[in-house]
Design a protein around this motif. Structure first.
Motif, PDB file in Angstrom:
ATOM      1  N   MET A 258       0.856  -1.192   0.000  1.00  0.00           N
ATOM      2  CA  MET A 258       0.000   0.000   0.000  1.00  0.00           C
ATOM      3  C   MET A 258       0.893   1.243   0.000  1.00  0.00           C
ATOM      4  O   MET A 258       1.090   1.900   1.023  1.00  0.00           O
TER       5      MET A 258
ATOM      6  N   GLY B 132      -3.354   2.863   3.233  1.00  0.00           N
ATOM      7  CA  GLY B 132      -4.520   1.985   3.229  1.00  0.00           C
ATOM      8  C   GLY B 132      -4.747   1.415   4.615  1.00  0.00           C
ATOM      9  O   GLY B 132      -4.145   1.857   5.604  1.00  0.00           O
TER      10      GLY B 132
ATOM     11  N   SER C 187      -5.625  -8.846   6.450  1.00  0.00           N
ATOM     12  CA  SER C 187      -6.092  -8.323   5.165  1.00  0.00           C
ATOM     13  C   SER C 187      -5.543  -6.921   4.958  1.00  0.00           C
ATOM     14  O   SER C 187      -5.350  -6.163   5.914  1.00  0.00           O
ATOM     15  N   ASP C 188      -5.312  -6.594   3.679  1.00  0.00           N
ATOM     16  CA  ASP C 188      -4.894  -5.222   3.340  1.00  0.00           C
ATOM     17  C   ASP C 188      -5.715  -4.746   2.157  1.00  0.00           C
ATOM     18  O   ASP C 188      -6.433  -5.519   1.519  1.00  0.00           O
ATOM     19  N   THR C 189      -5.587  -3.492   1.867  1.00  0.00           N
ATOM     20  CA  THR C 189      -6.292  -2.879   0.727  1.00  0.00           C
ATOM     21  C   THR C 189      -5.295  -2.435  -0.327  1.00  0.00           C
ATOM     22  O   THR C 189      -5.459  -1.387  -0.953  1.00  0.00           O
TER      23      THR C 189
ATOM     24  N   THR D   4      -7.889  -4.756  -5.198  1.00  0.00           N
ATOM     25  CA  THR D   4      -8.743  -4.859  -3.999  1.00  0.00           C
ATOM     26  C   THR D   4      -7.936  -5.132  -2.746  1.00  0.00           C
ATOM     27  O   THR D   4      -8.150  -4.525  -1.707  1.00  0.00           O
ATOM     28  N   GLY D   5      -6.996  -6.036  -2.848  1.00  0.00           N
ATOM     29  CA  GLY D   5      -6.160  -6.332  -1.694  1.00  0.00           C
ATOM     30  C   GLY D   5      -5.887  -7.818  -1.559  1.00  0.00           C
ATOM     31  O   GLY D   5      -6.305  -8.636  -2.380  1.00  0.00           O
TER      32      GLY D   5
ATOM     33  N   THR E 190      -5.410 -11.193   1.376  1.00  0.00           N
ATOM     34  CA  THR E 190      -5.726 -11.714   2.708  1.00  0.00           C
ATOM     35  C   THR E 190      -4.944 -12.997   2.943  1.00  0.00           C
ATOM     36  O   THR E 190      -4.995 -13.916   2.126  1.00  0.00           O
TER      37      THR E 190
END
Length: 559
Positions: free
Chosen positions: A464, A468, A491-493, A543-544, A546
């Protein structure tokens, strides 16, 4: 009247009640048939041989109407009774009584129908075995004795007209008839019972043998279909006669496609004589065009009463074995390389530490604005980076044995986030959200779990670049088998990972960053595996990403 032996005897696979019920129905059917035949014979004799002692036609007709009604009612009653042995005794005794009546009114000791006594005896021997045959034989002996006695004792005027002329028959003749027929009744009862018992024993043995053969046949067929090796049999002309399920899966051909075709045309490599090796191998061409390695062997199929050169071939797909062999060779190669590289990396540490220390001392000798100071700063920074890479490499090549304990998950996450925020390259636009149950503990090695979380949170921050949100969730779950585990989801974005790279991100030295070592995720997976857990990743571009870690809890609560 009784039927033949084949009609009486039924398969022993039936219960004794069902068998007896079926025999009783045959008895009733053949009683009516034989009596109908007797009616026809009597009618014929009334006109052809008037001198014979026969009842009037009207009496015969009424007698047979009674027999028909009695047989029909007995057949209807046989579907309702539950005790078939007494019912069978009653029906056979009725047959003996009918035979006595017929003999009595057709001449007594001179009747041509005396042989009718033998049919109830044979019926009893076949249906009720030895005891039943002897009981009915005794009833017939008594009935015949009474019939003969009536010819001598009762006054001639009181006897029916048919036998009145025979009333003066000598007692010795009557006694002779009685003894001959009485002995014949007993002999026939014994013989019919022995024959019935022998037939039952034979049929029982045959039924057991048939059942055993059916079971063995079904067992062999099941083994033939379920065995993992392909089995192909060919006759002396080289044509395929059987093709099991495993052979279908290995070759891609169905059994219907290869049956009665020449083996040499479909699989030419199998036709040759095997070489002098334990299990020859060849490259087999499947139906779909792929070529796979198979091991095979063959032997002569010794068929009974046949001198043909039949063969049975067994084939086994070696693709999986070849892959495992290649993987073992690769692992051995990587282990050797890793051992050498680990030794070299360890030897690099001492000179690298000396270079880094000397550069830091020299760095203090020059002003901050000088070119030499800048160069020495680069040397120090790169030495530090190399030291980190060597540490990661040594940890990957020599993993430590985990020492799990109950560790509070929230404090480890806070500790990792604090360490990352104090690093020089931390992206201040990254935000962390923690969603954990209160007092959630994890069964893991504290230091190794912290290293996993540091790697994953650090990678999320790097993904990110413009900032984010990082979300960490955790909970406990139980499997269907009742085994509990802790699930940690990070999770990340960020930008996400391409699908083509998903399978390779845990491979050692795989990285998409210019300065990355490619060991962070490999070490994370190694640590999770050492805890007997799992780590999985899902990602979508834009989107990211996970990462989901599952760590099993101990079976016994050690807290």
């Amino acid at each position: 009247m009784p039927p033949s032996i084949n009609h009486f005897y039924t398969s022993p696979s039936l219960s004794s009640g069902d068998r007896l019920q079926r025999q009783i129905k045959w008895l009733l059917l053949l009683r009516v048939s034989l009596l109908s035949l007797f009616l026809g014979i009597s009618s014929f004799l009334q006109f052809a041989r008037p001198e014979l002692n026969l009842p009037p036609p009207s009496a015969i007709v009424f007698f047979f109407i009674f027999i028909y009604l009695f047989s029909i009612s007995s057949a209807m009653l046989s579907n309702r009774v539950t005790r078939f042995i007494p019912f069978a005794y009653g029906q056979i005794t009725a047959d003996s009584t009918l035979a006595t009546v017929i003999i009595y009114y057709t001449g007594g000791s001179h009747s041509i129908f005396t042989f009718l006594y033998f049919f109830p005896i044979i019926s009893a021997g076949l249906m009720l075995f030895r005891r039943g045959g002897l009981v009915i034989a005794a009833i017939n002996i008594i009935s015949y004795g009474l019939l003969l006695s009536s010819e001598y004792i009762v006054l001639a005027a009181q006897l029916p007209e048919a036998i009145r002329a025979n009333a003066a028959t000598a007692p010795s003749i009557l006694l002779q008839n009685f003894l001959i027929y009485g002995l014949s009744f007993i002999v026939v009862a014994i013989l019919s019972a022995l024959l019935s018992e022998r037939l039952e024993w034979t049929e029982t043995a045959l039924d057991q043998t048939s059942r055993h053969l059916d079971f063995v046949s079904q067992l062999y067929k099941q083994i033939f279909d379920d065995i993992t090796s392909g089995i192909i049999t060919v006759n002396d002309k080289g044509r395929i006669t059987s093709f099991n399920r495993a052979a279908e899966e290995i070759t891609g051909y169905s059994a219907s496609e290869v049956m009665d075709r020449r083996l040499g045309k479909i699989f030419p490599g199998l036709q040759g004589t095997p070489q002098n090796e334990a299990r020859p191998t060849l490259e087999l061409n499947r139906k779909d065009g792929r070529t796979i390695p198979v091991g095979y062997s063959w032997s002569r199929l010794n068929m009974p009463n046949l001198n043909e050169d039949c063969r049975v071939y067994t084939i086994q797909d070696l693709s999986r074995i070849r892959q495992m062999e290649e993987q073992i060779r690769q692992n051995e190669k990587m282990a050797a390389i890793g051992k050498i590289a680990a030794g070299i990396a360890h030897e690099f540490r001492n000179p690298l530490a000396a270079i880094s220390g000397a550069a830091q001392v020299l760095e203090q000798e020059f002003p901050t604005s000088s070119v030499n100071h800048s160069l020495l700063t680069i040397i120090t920074r790169e030495c530090s980076r190399l030291e980190d890479n060597i540490t990661d490499f040594l940890q990957f090549s020599r993993p430590a044995i985990p020492e799990p304990s109950w560790t509070p998950l929230a404090s480890i996450i806070d500790e990792c986030w604090t360490i990352l925020r104090r690093s020089i390259k931390f992206n201040n636009n990254c935000r962390l959200t923690i969603d954990l149950p209160a007092n959630l503990d994890c069964w893991a090695d504290h230091h190794q779990l912290k290293q996993i979380l540091l790697n994953l949170i650090h990678n999320a921050c790097l993904a990110m670049e413009r900032g984010g949100a990082i979300t960490i969730r955790a909970w406990e779950k139980s499997s269907d088998q009742g085994l509990a585990s802790t699930v940690i989801k990070i999770s990340d974005t960020g930008c996400g990972i391409q699908n083509a790279m998903i399978e390779d991100i845990f491979a050692p030295f795989f990285t998409t960053r210019e300065n990355g070592t490619g060991l962070g995720l490999a070490i994370a997976q190694q640590i999770v595996d050492s805890h007997r857990g799992t780590i999985m990743v899902t990602s979508a571009i834009g989107t990211g990403t996970t990462f989901t870690i599952t760590l099993p809890l101990p079976i016994e609560d050690q807290r």
